[in-house]
Enzyme design. Sequence first.
Site, PDB file in Angstrom:
ATOM      1  N   LYS A  77       0.838  -1.205   0.000  1.00  0.00           N
ATOM      2  CA  LYS A  77       0.000   0.000   0.000  1.00  0.00           C
ATOM      3  C   LYS A  77       0.871   1.253   0.000  1.00  0.00           C
ATOM      4  CE  LYS A  77      -3.934   1.978   2.588  1.00  0.00           C
ATOM      5  NZ  LYS A  77      -4.802   1.801   3.778  1.00  0.00           N
ATOM      6  N   SER A 152      -9.700   1.871   2.975  1.00  0.00           N
ATOM      7  CA  SER A 152      -8.863   2.645   2.075  1.00  0.00           C
ATOM      8  C   SER A 152      -7.868   1.790   1.278  1.00  0.00           C
ATOM      9  CB  SER A 152      -8.069   3.687   2.877  1.00  0.00           C
ATOM     10  OG  SER A 152      -7.201   3.052   3.811  1.00  0.00           O
ATOM     11  N   SER A 176      -9.956  -0.577   7.107  1.00  0.00           N
ATOM     12  CA  SER A 176      -9.383  -0.391   5.769  1.00  0.00           C
ATOM     13  C   SER A 176      -8.675  -1.603   5.187  1.00  0.00           C
ATOM     14  CB  SER A 176      -8.415   0.798   5.768  1.00  0.00           C
ATOM     15  OG  SER A 176      -9.126   1.996   5.881  1.00  0.00           O
TER      16      SER A 176
END
Length: 488
Positions: A77, A152, A176
């Site tokens: 990420k 997210s 997330s």
Amino acid sequence: MSLNHLSIEELHDLLVKKELSALELTQATLEDIKSREGAVDSFLTISEEAALAQAEALDEKGIDADNVMAAIPIAVKDNISTKGILTTAASKMLYNYEPIFDATAVEKLYAKDMIVIGKTNLDEFAMGGSNENSAFKPTKNAWDQTKVPGGSSGGSASAVASGQVRLSLGSDTGGSIRQPAAFSGIVGMKPTYGRVSRFGLIAFGSSLDQIGPFSQTVKENAQLLNVISGHDVKDATSTKQEVADFTSKIGQDIKGMKIALPKEYMGEGIDPAVKEVILKAARHLESLGAIVEEVSLPHSKYGVAVYYIIASSEASSNLQRFDGIRYGFRAEDATSLEEIYVQTRSQGFGEEVKRRIMLGTFSLSAGYYDAYFKKAGQVRTLIIRDFEKVFADYDLILGPTAPTVAFGLDTLNHDPVAMYLADLLTIPVNLAGLPGISIPAGFVEGLPVGLQLIGPKYSEETIYQVAAAFEATTDYHKQQPVIFGGEA
């Protein structure tokens, strides 16, 4: 067939036998990314040159037969620091930021000879539940490209679900990892707070953030958590709790285990079709010998309100460092120091980030601190106590990961309150610092439903035990989206 249809252990076996080289595996992964990336937009940066160089070096050195993760490509990420690889947090504010250090979690990947293949898209600074808040592009759901992948960590989830990579890292502040895992039909674990070092994770909510793994299967998830866990002197919130082998209970019987089903997790706001999938999953666990009983977590209804005060307050503090002076974006039209600050932050941050900074700054301001931030902290304690009471009598808690299946692109992103309420079932876990996993549990109208399993602190092995028992006796995890060779 893509090599990503093979398990990590199958790939490792081929690598050790020299039927597959690290370079060939990396090249095949890059091909998978290139062929599918246009459909899902999972990546912000693909680190092709460095990945191929690392693979060649590994082939020269030789694959360690005892290291199952050697030469396995992984996506990370883009709010996790990677030395020499752009780390933007999907924000204009960091559009050109190339860190000079690796996050501890990334150091641990390299220590196990894993290959960082690229950086995945996210909601800007990890603030969002749909991946539409990225400053660069929205990511699409691997199952249906008109739907969101969740957020997210939507890029990390869709990269695994679409078969671009077998493994990825995300971060979870209020759901997330688990929510995009549910929307994408894969496994996502939010570990106990402090289990994985936060050093090098671009901070959003420091008392809530936690790095964790995405994978196709439960065992692979546990294997990746083995790699990234452990105490870190560079992170004051890192726990000194001993790291056991998270795969140690996988395959063990769950007969007699007590699992709680909170009535609040099955009430108002939960899609009836999702509720039915979860009740079916609960009955399946009972058929495996577990005892499932209804309980109450009465203060969980305040979770969203508490979270958005605490998380926004911490974000307001953490994001002060992005000022246009030290690194990253700087407004070109500023003519004074004050204008540099104001214009840079006005132009560099997206709407959702600015909304949360304003909410957090207000909650911490004189005259409002006691009414909001302090009160939120007190209610957080009540939520923690609710969990403690349940865990005095039960091994785990189960429920849906999200109230609905993946929703359409450009549907909820104009309604912040509706978007915030979508985190209703995941937020309390972060507030209490507990571990929680989402695993595939069925489908509603062709879209995956996630089953969430929550345990007391440091109970990851038990969570994996139950998750693996469910996985071994169902075939939901074997079903793949069309983009990854599944049936239409």
